[in-house]
Scaffold this motif. Structure first.
Motif, PDB file in Angstrom:
ATOM      1  N   MET A 240      46.488  53.030  35.156  1.00 49.64           N
ATOM      2  CA  MET A 240      45.764  51.969  35.849  1.00 49.64           C
ATOM      3  C   MET A 240      45.830  50.678  35.044  1.00 49.64           C
ATOM      4  O   MET A 240      46.051  50.703  33.834  1.00 49.64           O
ATOM      5  CB  MET A 240      44.305  52.382  36.071  1.00 49.64           C
ATOM      6  N   GLU A 241      45.605  49.584  35.709  1.00 47.25           N
ATOM      7  CA  GLU A 241      45.809  48.259  35.128  1.00 47.25           C
ATOM      8  C   GLU A 241      44.794  47.926  34.034  1.00 47.25           C
ATOM      9  O   GLU A 241      43.590  47.937  34.274  1.00 47.25           O
ATOM     10  CB  GLU A 241      45.712  47.212  36.239  1.00 47.25           C
ATOM     11  N   PRO A 242      45.267  47.602  32.815  1.00 44.06           N
ATOM     12  CA  PRO A 242      44.366  47.105  31.771  1.00 44.06           C
ATOM     13  C   PRO A 242      44.174  45.592  31.909  1.00 44.06           C
ATOM     14  O   PRO A 242      44.850  44.943  32.718  1.00 44.06           O
ATOM     15  CB  PRO A 242      45.119  47.450  30.489  1.00 44.06           C
ATOM     16  N   TYR A 243      43.276  45.030  31.115  1.00 49.47           N
ATOM     17  CA  TYR A 243      43.010  43.590  31.223  1.00 49.47           C
ATOM     18  C   TYR A 243      44.207  42.748  30.825  1.00 49.47           C
ATOM     19  O   TYR A 243      44.410  41.662  31.361  1.00 49.47           O
ATOM     20  CB  TYR A 243      41.788  43.210  30.373  1.00 49.47           C
ATOM     21  N   VAL A 290      39.338  50.064  36.629  1.00 48.24           N
ATOM     22  CA  VAL A 290      38.136  50.876  36.815  1.00 48.24           C
ATOM     23  C   VAL A 290      36.878  50.020  36.907  1.00 48.24           C
ATOM     24  O   VAL A 290      35.819  50.514  37.302  1.00 48.24           O
ATOM     25  CB  VAL A 290      37.987  51.919  35.687  1.00 48.24           C
ATOM     26  N   ALA A 291      36.991  48.722  36.568  1.00 52.38           N
ATOM     27  CA  ALA A 291      35.848  47.819  36.674  1.00 52.38           C
ATOM     28  C   ALA A 291      35.820  47.068  38.001  1.00 52.38           C
ATOM     29  O   ALA A 291      34.924  46.257  38.240  1.00 52.38           O
ATOM     30  CB  ALA A 291      35.868  46.820  35.519  1.00 52.38           C
ATOM     31  N   THR A 292      36.790  47.343  38.871  1.00 48.18           N
ATOM     32  CA  THR A 292      36.914  46.615  40.144  1.00 48.18           C
ATOM     33  C   THR A 292      36.575  47.535  41.312  1.00 48.18           C
ATOM     34  O   THR A 292      37.337  48.463  41.614  1.00 48.18           O
ATOM     35  CB  THR A 292      38.350  46.062  40.305  1.00 48.18           C
ATOM     36  N   ASP A 293      35.444  47.271  41.980  1.00 46.99           N
ATOM     37  CA  ASP A 293      34.980  48.147  43.062  1.00 46.99           C
ATOM     38  C   ASP A 293      36.013  48.324  44.159  1.00 46.99           C
ATOM     39  O   ASP A 293      36.274  49.438  44.613  1.00 46.99           O
ATOM     40  CB  ASP A 293      33.689  47.582  43.675  1.00 46.99           C
ATOM     41  N   THR A 294      36.591  47.209  44.623  1.00 47.47           N
ATOM     42  CA  THR A 294      37.501  47.276  45.769  1.00 47.47           C
ATOM     43  C   THR A 294      38.775  48.052  45.450  1.00 47.47           C
ATOM     44  O   THR A 294      39.378  48.641  46.335  1.00 47.47           O
ATOM     45  CB  THR A 294      37.886  45.855  46.226  1.00 47.47           C
ATOM     46  N   ARG A 317      32.706  48.931  31.330  1.00 48.92           N
ATOM     47  CA  ARG A 317      32.444  48.253  32.602  1.00 48.92           C
ATOM     48  C   ARG A 317      32.821  49.098  33.819  1.00 48.92           C
ATOM     49  O   ARG A 317      32.810  48.607  34.948  1.00 48.92           O
ATOM     50  CB  ARG A 317      33.221  46.940  32.655  1.00 48.92           C
ATOM     51  N   SER A 318      33.143  50.335  33.619  1.00 46.68           N
ATOM     52  CA  SER A 318      33.624  51.177  34.716  1.00 46.68           C
ATOM     53  C   SER A 318      32.581  51.318  35.827  1.00 46.68           C
ATOM     54  O   SER A 318      31.393  51.538  35.570  1.00 46.68           O
ATOM     55  CB  SER A 318      33.998  52.555  34.188  1.00 46.68           C
ATOM     56  N   PHE A 331      32.057  64.644  38.188  1.00 48.51           N
ATOM     57  CA  PHE A 331      32.343  63.494  37.324  1.00 48.51           C
ATOM     58  C   PHE A 331      31.830  63.722  35.910  1.00 48.51           C
ATOM     59  O   PHE A 331      30.805  64.375  35.691  1.00 48.51           O
ATOM     60  CB  PHE A 331      31.679  62.237  37.900  1.00 48.51           C
ATOM     61  N   ALA A 332      32.561  63.182  34.942  1.00 50.39           N
ATOM     62  CA  ALA A 332      32.099  63.119  33.558  1.00 50.39           C
ATOM     63  C   ALA A 332      32.691  61.873  32.916  1.00 50.39           C
ATOM     64  O   ALA A 332      33.786  61.434  33.267  1.00 50.39           O
ATOM     65  CB  ALA A 332      32.515  64.363  32.776  1.00 50.39           C
ATOM     66  N   LYS A 333      31.929  61.332  31.971  1.00 50.33           N
ATOM     67  CA  LYS A 333      32.386  60.156  31.230  1.00 50.33           C
ATOM     68  C   LYS A 333      32.323  60.469  29.751  1.00 50.33           C
ATOM     69  O   LYS A 333      31.360  61.085  29.277  1.00 50.33           O
ATOM     70  CB  LYS A 333      31.505  58.953  31.554  1.00 50.33           C
TER      71      LYS A 333
END
Length: 405
Positions: A240-243, A290-294, A317-318, A331-333
């Motif tokens: 997934m895309e990093p910053y 993972v920080a972007t809802d859409t 920020r997930s 789920f687990a974090k």
């Protein structure tokens, strides 16, 4: 009559009246060229009108599908899982680096940034994601055929009559015992891109340690099969895309916030088809995604639809926790990164902290990479847990205990 007489009486070889007449072409050279050009255009227009090719003019990629070893049954399975990419590579979204000729001989170094600590680890990914990758690998032994669905890239997980991959492929554990005492789960990720380190993790770590594989490498399915034979629970890591993308690039078919949901789902299917037997998925890098809802919402819905759990590596920020809860996805974090500082002393310190969290809250989850020092220290630490009143469990057991508590 005089003119005719002159022509008849003129001596042979001497100019007469006839010599004044010169042969002339019925058209000029420019007119001839124009006629040829018109004929060519007419032929081309006729071909375009009467030749039925709905993808005419679009880029064409030819994908070679090699028969699988093992006789007719294996060959048929390979054909079933791989025939769709060959049919749809033309006229669809441009193929990624993984499907372009020339990638097979290249290597790429990917910098993995830990979501919670910000620590960076360089991982070399071989350029073996080539045209052969479009022909998805066959189903590995021990996979329930009821939990497979055909996609254009090959077989991907699905549910069947209440049966889910999350429960079907969950690691073995004494859940009654886990419900009564503090438990610890450890996920070791980044596997599959280096056979040596992957085999070390498979053989040296206890079966209760969950192993997370990236979709890259020459034959991730074979390594996953070996890990499952050693009773390890498996996760699939989704790039997934990093910053700082694209300066920091997770690899081919990365899920991106700028893509439409259907494009990210299509890329997700490519990853899901790489191998089978995993109980859930996890982010591979992806702090921005993972920080972007859409961007995350469609991925969460797919995880729920396909009966998969989801593991977040600890990105601050997930939005995954709230989205997973809304979709009832197991789920687990991660509570901490065990090898954010990859030295023996710091890894031991992180493991001690993880132990303290487990005793304080009843559950603790750590994440680590497959560094030799990490494997060594984790393996040594797990041998002390019984005497410390802790139980090492697969991640799915921690997910189920967290949900019930």
């Amino acid at each position: 009559m005089a003119e005719a007489a002159d022509e008849l009486s003129a001596p042979l070889g001497q100019d007469g009246v006839r010599s004044k007449r010169r042969f002339r072409l019925p058209f000029t050279p420019i007119q001839a060229l124009a006629a040829l050009l018109g004929l060519f255009l007419a032929i081309f227009a006729g071909y375009a009108l009467f030749n039925d090719d709905p993808f005419g003019g679009e880029p064409l990629t030819r994908i070679a599908i090699e028969p699988a070893p093992g006789g007719d049954k294996a060959g048929k399975a390979s054909e079933t899982s791989a025939e769709k990419p060959a049919m749809t590579a033309r006229g669809s979204e441009p193929l990624s680096n993984s499907a372009q000729p020339g990638a097979a001989s290249e290597q790429r170094t990917v910098t993995i940034i830990d979501g919670s600590s910000g620590a960076r680890h360089d991982v070399t990914i071989s350029g073996e994601a080539s045209e052969k990758d479009a022909a998805a690998p066959g189903v590995i032994p021990g996979i329930d055929p009821r939990l497979l669905e055909k996609s254009r890239y090959g077989m991907i997980p699905t549910t069947s009559d209440g049966l889910r991959p999350f429960t079907a492929y969950a690691g073995e554990a004494d859940r009654a015992k886990a419900a009564k005492m503090p438990i610890v789960a450890i996920v070791v990720g980044g596997l599959g891109v280096g056979a040596a380190k992957t085999v070390d993790a498979i053989l040296k770590l206890p079966a209760a340690v969950t192993l997370a594989f990236t979709p890259y490498g020459s034959d991730p399915a074979k390594l996953v099969e070996r890990a499952r034979a050693q009773h390890h629970e498996i996760l699939l890591q989704i790039p997934m895309e990093p910053y700082d993308y694209p300066d920091n690039d997770p690899g081919p078919q990365t899920l991106l916030t700028a893509l439409a949901p259907e494009q990210n789902i299509d890329r997700l299917y490519w990853h899901l088809s790489r191998f089978q037997g995993y109980a859930g998925i996890a982010n591979f890098m992806g702090a921005r995604f993972v920080a972007t809802d859409t961007a995350m919402a469609p991925i969460v819905r797919e995880a729920a639809k396909r009966g998969l759990g989801y593991f977040d590596d600890g990105s601050a920020r997930s939005v995954a926790p709230s989205l997973m809860a809304a979709q009832a996805v197991p789920f687990a974090k991660a509570d901490l990164s065990i090898d954010a500082v990859p030295t023996s002393a710091e890894i031991d310190r992180a493991l001690a902290k993880l132990e303290g969290l487990a005793k304080e809250r009843g559950i603790a989850v750590g994440v680590a990479s497959a560094l030799p020092i990490s494997i060594e220290r984790i393996a040594a630490w797990t041998r002390t847990l019984d005497s410390h009143g802790l139980l090492l469990v697969p991640l799915t057991t921690a997910m189920m205990k967290s949900k019930s508590s």
